[in-house]
Design an enzyme around this catalytic site. Structure first.
Site, PDB file in Angstrom:
ATOM      1  N   GLU A 263     -12.795 -30.169  35.898  1.00 54.87           N
ATOM      2  CA  GLU A 263     -13.346 -30.788  34.812  1.00 54.87           C
ATOM      3  C   GLU A 263     -12.646 -30.156  33.368  1.00 54.87           C
ATOM      4  OE1 GLU A 263     -17.480 -30.817  34.164  1.00 54.87           O
ATOM      5  OE2 GLU A 263     -17.756 -31.739  36.336  1.00 54.87           O
ATOM      6  N   GLU A 317     -21.388 -42.376  29.562  1.00 50.81           N
ATOM      7  CA  GLU A 317     -22.637 -42.706  30.543  1.00 50.81           C
ATOM      8  C   GLU A 317     -23.774 -42.602  29.761  1.00 50.81           C
ATOM      9  OE1 GLU A 317     -21.745 -40.635  34.251  1.00 50.81           O
ATOM     10  OE2 GLU A 317     -20.163 -39.707  32.762  1.00 50.81           O
ATOM     11  N   LYS A 320     -27.065 -40.400  30.807  1.00 50.33           N
ATOM     12  CA  LYS A 320     -26.943 -38.970  31.011  1.00 50.33           C
ATOM     13  C   LYS A 320     -27.943 -38.328  30.109  1.00 50.33           C
ATOM     14  CE  LYS A 320     -23.811 -36.361  32.257  1.00 50.33           C
ATOM     15  NZ  LYS A 320     -22.480 -35.679  32.234  1.00 50.33           N
ATOM     16  N   GLU A 326     -23.262 -35.488  25.579  1.00 53.63           N
ATOM     17  CA  GLU A 326     -23.277 -35.458  27.236  1.00 53.63           C
ATOM     18  C   GLU A 326     -23.095 -37.164  27.620  1.00 53.63           C
ATOM     19  OE1 GLU A 326     -23.444 -33.555  29.780  1.00 53.63           O
ATOM     20  OE2 GLU A 326     -23.499 -31.874  28.695  1.00 53.63           O
TER      21      GLU A 326
END
Length: 410
Positions: A263, A317, A320, A326
């Site tokens: 990541e 997203e 999250k 985030e």
């Protein structure tokens, strides 16, 4: 000092002489903590539009694995932290692999299983104690099913497993983790599987925006730094972080272990206290990163080794938890349009959306229930919980680095 320099010289020379073809394949993390994402079928052209040939899931979503059949895209599927205890049972591990991996082969090219995420930096001894036995159990199941030659087993670590990372050549694992991590490294050697690290220069900048050079973390032109021990020059933080991990591995005798960056990314939006989380910076970080991967350039310490890097993440997203950042790491918005201009061909996904997927069921071979992680059953949300410790560690290390740079200029 002479012995240390000799060791570093040997490490550097071995990196130069290792006959490894540099890869140009881009990997992408495909998280799905959202209720407005495109169907997996409509995700395929988005993955191809950025030149990605490898995808990492945080579960083993059957809809995704079916949709990507016969596309040639390589997949890493994952078992969340909450599954570790059960995966110690060989029968349970075998049943999971048969249902979530073997069932999709060979049409879907599943090449890796990650067992747990950033487990060693959660400071949970019971969880850490389950990690290696779970990895061994999953690998044994693969062997018994005749799949171990095509599917590897690993786990992802945060950069917080390092006790020191400056200068890069002095990278070392935390002393309290050495006894725990060494058997895991032995497992990687035995099974020829990669060691995974999640590395985020963003967190260093977020933690100390006035001290850390933005150009240095965004791969922009800058004076860079010179490692005083190896005399290697670094013009970006990510390469310094990667080489610190290489040095940490070498210090324990694992010079040839394959390293992947599972990541790395940059958010395009954040809260008021999240310095640097802007579309402009995200464009620079991810755009320059993708160009760097495509340029066939290795790190200063390992110039001829693969740059196996997975960008985080494919989509923003919306479900999250945590700070605004985030929910804004995606290269794409849920409608398939780019979150920002990245210099790549954009492909708009159809408006068809699906609810967040239900993770594949874990075969219940015991009377106990799955532990309630409080964050869904994929274990993916555990990434957020490690964020604070991760950026504080990297930020403190970079403060030392910045002070060193200033001293060179005086």
């Amino acid at each position: 000092m002479v012995m240390e320099l000799s060791r570093l010289l040997i490490l550097f020379i071995s990196g130069l002489l290792s006959h490894v073809k540099i890869g140009t394949s881009i990997g992408i993390n495909y998280g799905q903590i959202a209720n407005n994402l495109p169907t997996p079928e409509n995700v395929i052209p988005l993955v191809k539009s950025i030149g990605a040939t490898r995808v990492k899931l945080y579960d083993a979503d059957p809809k995704v694995l079916k949709a990507f059949a016969n596309t040639g895209v390589e997949f890493t599927v994952s078992l969340g932290n909450e599954y570790l205890a059960k995966m110690r049972d060989p029968d349970c591990a075998k049943a999971w692999i048969k249902s979530n991996v073997q069932a999709y082969l060979p049409a879907t090219k599943i090449t890796c299983i990650t067992v747990g995420n950033e487990v060693l930096t959660f400071n949970d001894t019971s969880l850490s104690g389950c990690l290696l036995p779970a990895m061994e159990s999953v690998h044994t199941a693969l062997v018994n099913l005749g799949l171990d030659k095509q599917v590897s087993v690993t786990t992802a670590h945060s950069l917080g497993v390092l006790g020191s990372s400056y200068p890069p050549s002095a990278g070392a694992f935390r002393k309290d983790l050495v006894d725990c991590i060494t058997p895991i490294l032995d497992f990687h050697v035995k099974t020829a599987s990669p060691f995974l690290i999640n590395a985020y220069p963003y967190f260093a900048y977020k933690g100390s925006p006035k001290q850390v050079s933005l150009d240095f973390v965004l791969f922009q032109p800058n004076q860079g730094i010179v490692d005083p021990a190896s005399n290697l020059h670094y013009d970006n933080m990510l390469f310094a972080q990667i080489d610190a991990v290489y040095a940490a591995l070498a210090s324990l005798g694992y010079k040839k272990l394959l390293l992947h960056i599972s990541e790395t990314g940059w958010p395009s939006k954040g809260d008021e206290d999240e310095a640097g989380a802007t579309p402009e910076n995200a464009k620079k970080y991810n755009g320059n990163l993708i160009k760097l991967i495509s340029s066939k350039k290795g790190t200063p310490m390992r110039p001829n080794c693969d740059l196996n890097i997975y960008v985080f993440a494919l989509f923003n997203e919306n479900l999250k938890p945590g700070p605004t950042s985030e929910r804004n790491y995606g290269l794409f918005k849920p409608d398939g349009s780019p979150a920002y201009s990245l210099g790549i061909s954009a492909v708009t996904a159809a408006n068809t959306t699906v609810a967040s997927p239900t993770p594949p069921a874990l075969p219940d071979t015991s009377s106990g229930n799955d532990p309630d992680s409080g964050s869904g059953s994929t274990g993916y949300l555990s990434i957020s919980s490690a964020t604070k410790a991760r950026y504080e560690f990297v930020g403190s290390v970079m403060l030392v680095l910045v002070f060193f740079l200033i001293s060179l200029l005086l």
